[in-house]
Design an enzyme around this catalytic site. Structure first.
Site, mmCIF file in Angstrom:
data_model
loop_
_atom_site.group_PDB
_atom_site.id
_atom_site.type_symbol
_atom_site.label_atom_id
_atom_site.label_comp_id
_atom_site.label_asym_id
_atom_site.label_seq_id
_atom_site.Cartn_x
_atom_site.Cartn_y
_atom_site.Cartn_z
ATOM 1 N N GLU A 1 27.456 11.573 -7.204
ATOM 2 C CA GLU A 1 26.129 12.502 -7.764
ATOM 3 C C GLU A 1 25.124 12.270 -7.991
ATOM 4 O O GLU A 1 24.067 12.220 -8.241
ATOM 5 C CB GLU A 1 27.111 13.165 -8.825
ATOM 6 C CG GLU A 1 27.747 14.320 -8.530
ATOM 7 C CD GLU A 1 29.427 13.939 -8.431
ATOM 8 O OE1 GLU A 1 29.784 13.675 -7.501
ATOM 9 O OE2 GLU A 1 29.873 15.194 -8.120
ATOM 10 N N ALA B 1 30.596 19.565 -3.627
ATOM 11 C CA ALA B 1 29.514 20.968 -3.527
ATOM 12 C C ALA B 1 28.692 21.359 -2.558
ATOM 13 O O ALA B 1 28.034 20.552 -2.174
ATOM 14 C CB ALA B 1 29.379 20.882 -5.403
ATOM 15 N N GLY C 1 32.081 17.547 -5.740
ATOM 16 C CA GLY C 1 33.266 18.208 -6.214
ATOM 17 C C GLY C 1 34.569 18.202 -5.421
ATOM 18 O O GLY C 1 35.098 18.886 -5.832
ATOM 19 N N GLU D 1 36.658 15.892 -7.429
ATOM 20 C CA GLU D 1 36.730 16.794 -8.610
ATOM 21 C C GLU D 1 38.603 17.918 -8.366
ATOM 22 O O GLU D 1 39.069 18.070 -9.110
ATOM 23 C CB GLU D 1 35.724 17.271 -9.468
ATOM 24 C CG GLU D 1 34.703 16.428 -9.363
ATOM 25 C CD GLU D 1 33.098 16.716 -10.302
ATOM 26 O OE1 GLU D 1 32.762 17.676 -8.703
ATOM 27 O OE2 GLU D 1 32.854 16.808 -11.397
HETATM 28 N N1 COA Z 1 27.082 20.585 1.462
HETATM 29 C C1 COA Z 1 26.775 20.541 2.166
HETATM 30 N N2 COA Z 1 26.684 20.678 3.971
HETATM 31 C C2 COA Z 1 27.207 19.366 3.766
HETATM 32 C C3 COA Z 1 27.761 18.586 2.520
HETATM 33 C C4 COA Z 1 27.860 19.443 1.601
HETATM 34 N N3 COA Z 1 27.921 18.667 0.644
HETATM 35 N N4 COA Z 1 28.953 17.303 3.243
HETATM 36 C C5 COA Z 1 27.953 17.417 4.403
HETATM 37 N N5 COA Z 1 27.915 18.218 4.696
HETATM 38 C C6 COA Z 1 27.145 19.407 6.256
HETATM 39 C C7 COA Z 1 25.952 18.641 6.293
HETATM 40 O O1 COA Z 1 25.012 18.677 6.309
HETATM 41 C C8 COA Z 1 26.098 18.844 8.112
HETATM 42 O O2 COA Z 1 25.993 19.828 8.537
HETATM 43 P P1 COA Z 1 24.688 20.394 9.754
HETATM 44 O O3 COA Z 1 25.662 19.516 10.939
HETATM 45 O O4 COA Z 1 24.627 21.367 10.039
HETATM 46 O O5 COA Z 1 23.369 19.033 9.285
HETATM 47 C C9 COA Z 1 27.732 18.500 8.188
HETATM 48 O O6 COA Z 1 28.102 18.940 7.587
HETATM 49 C C10 COA Z 1 28.270 17.060 8.995
HETATM 50 O O7 COA Z 1 27.893 16.461 7.994
HETATM 51 P P2 COA Z 1 27.272 14.319 8.371
HETATM 52 O O8 COA Z 1 26.375 14.721 6.783
HETATM 53 O O9 COA Z 1 26.018 15.622 9.124
HETATM 54 O O10 COA Z 1 28.169 13.639 8.706
HETATM 55 P P3 COA Z 1 28.441 12.353 8.459
HETATM 56 O O11 COA Z 1 29.370 11.820 8.901
HETATM 57 O O12 COA Z 1 27.324 11.762 9.374
HETATM 58 O O13 COA Z 1 28.823 11.566 7.121
HETATM 59 C C11 COA Z 1 28.774 11.960 4.588
HETATM 60 C C12 COA Z 1 29.698 11.990 6.112
HETATM 61 C C13 COA Z 1 30.469 12.823 4.293
HETATM 62 C C14 COA Z 1 28.537 10.638 4.408
HETATM 63 C C15 COA Z 1 28.017 13.015 4.498
HETATM 64 O O14 COA Z 1 28.613 14.370 5.024
HETATM 65 C C16 COA Z 1 27.762 13.304 2.769
HETATM 66 O O15 COA Z 1 27.360 12.432 2.658
HETATM 67 N N6 COA Z 1 27.542 14.248 2.324
HETATM 68 C C17 COA Z 1 27.306 14.833 1.378
HETATM 69 C C18 COA Z 1 28.302 14.102 0.175
HETATM 70 C C19 COA Z 1 28.194 13.798 -1.226
HETATM 71 O O16 COA Z 1 27.147 13.909 -1.428
HETATM 72 N N7 COA Z 1 28.567 14.964 -1.489
HETATM 73 C C20 COA Z 1 28.520 14.894 -3.524
HETATM 74 C C21 COA Z 1 27.564 16.552 -3.267
HETATM 75 S S1 COA Z 1 28.254 16.888 -5.396
#
Ligand code: COA
Length: 259
Positions: free
Chosen positions: A136, A67, A113, A116
């Site tokens: 989460e 999400a 999400g 999910e």
């Molecule tokens: N919501 C909003 N934005 C998200 C996102 C999310 N769930 N997951 C990634 N993004 C965005 C980042 O903020 C970033 O945006 P920006 O360039 O404007 O800063 C872009 O996507 C790229 O992500 P980034 O984190 O820089 O990539 P990474 O390769 O360093 O890491 C992940 C990849 C997947 C490990 C990391 O993005 C992450 O942990 N995301 C969240 C996962 C999460 O907790 N999901 C559950 C949500 S309930």
């Protein structure tokens, strides 16, 4: 097909391919994307030219990284519950109960999400490099789009709790061994082909029967006694269908059925 802001929809013969198209945000599910998914599933449900759906994410990095966390900031408790409820009702449950097969093509990270969303689909195929998890608890919340319910249904309570409590990701091979994904393919280029091949197997079968089978399985997942009853009812209903007459006649005449 209609055009959308955050999703792409293409049709290849009887298969609609929905691609979540926010690659720079790792295809995170913001409210606009959820709204568009809800709308497109309503449309495709009515479209008789579409018999199955592949759901995937744009690019090679993410299926859906969860999400949209940025949208969480402004929510109070009641609004968060409503976000969870509407996401479940309008998207996740709609996918689970969709009358035509939906396959998640997991092309990269499927987190929160995003996982999910994949869990709600009928079948999951992942590329070898994909990573899946419900992180989460690292944000101080729990899965809110059905993850605490659908993950145990697929992998059992023990593995599900391990994933949910650690928040750690699993790779595609572990996910396959745990029953979280149905198939793993080596490369991105094989992913869509594998999903379409699976759907095309279903297109050779009775559509009436496929819809009934999805329904019966879904009822039994919630309440097994009701599931057996629903199976009995739908089994009987199939016997009145033109497909059943054709399927049985074709078998007896040693030919392929023409559904
Ligand atoms: N919501 C909003 N934005 C998200 C996102 C999310 N769930 N997951 C990634 N993004 C965005 C980042 O903020 C970033 O945006 P920006 O360039 O404007 O800063 C872009 O996507 C790229 O992500 P980034 O984190 O820089 O990539 P990474 O390769 O360093 O890491 C992940 C990849 C997947 C490990 C990391 O993005 C992450 O942990 N995301 C969240 C996962 C999460 O907790 N999901 C559950 C949500 S309930």
């Amino acid at each position: 097909m209609a055009t959308y802001e955050n999703i792409l929809v293409n049709q290849q013969d009887k298969t609609a391919i929905i691609t979540i198209n926010r690659e720079d945000k790792l295809n995170a599910l913001n409210s606009q994307t959820l709204k568009e998914l809800s709308e497109v599933f309503d449309k495709l449900s009515e479209d008789a030219t579409v018999r199955g759906i592949v759901l995937t994410g744009k690019g090679e990095k993410a299926f859906v990284a969860g999400a949209d966390i940025k949208e969480f900031l402004s929510l109070n408790s009641a609004e968060a519950s409503e976000l969870s409820r509407s996401g479940q009702q309008n998207v996740m449950n709609k996918i689970q109960h969709f009358p035509k097969p939906i396959i998640a093509a997991i092309n990269g990270f499927a987190l929160g999400g995003g996982l999910e969303l994949a869990l709600a689909c009928h079948i999951r195929v992942a590329v070898e490099s994909a990573k899946m998890g419900l992180p989460e608890v690292s944000l101080g919340i729990i899965p809110g789009y059905g993850g605490t319910q659908r993950l145990p249904q697929l992998v059992g309570k023990s593995k599900a709790l391990e994933m949910i409590l650690t928040g750690d990701m699993v790779d595609a091979q572990d996910a396959y061994q745990w029953g979280l994904v149905n198939h793993v393919v080596a490369t991105q280029s094989e992913l869509l082909a594998k999903c379409i091949a699976l759907l095309e197997r279903t297109y050779t079968r009775s559509f009436t029967a496929i819809t009934a089978a999805i329904d019966a399985v879904n009822v039994g997942i919630v309440d097994v006694d009701k599931g057996f009853e629903r199976e009995i009812e739908l089994f009987g209903k199939c016997f009145g269908s033109a497909d059943m007459k054709e399927g049985v006649a074709a078998f007896l005449e040693k030919r392929k059925p023409n559904f």
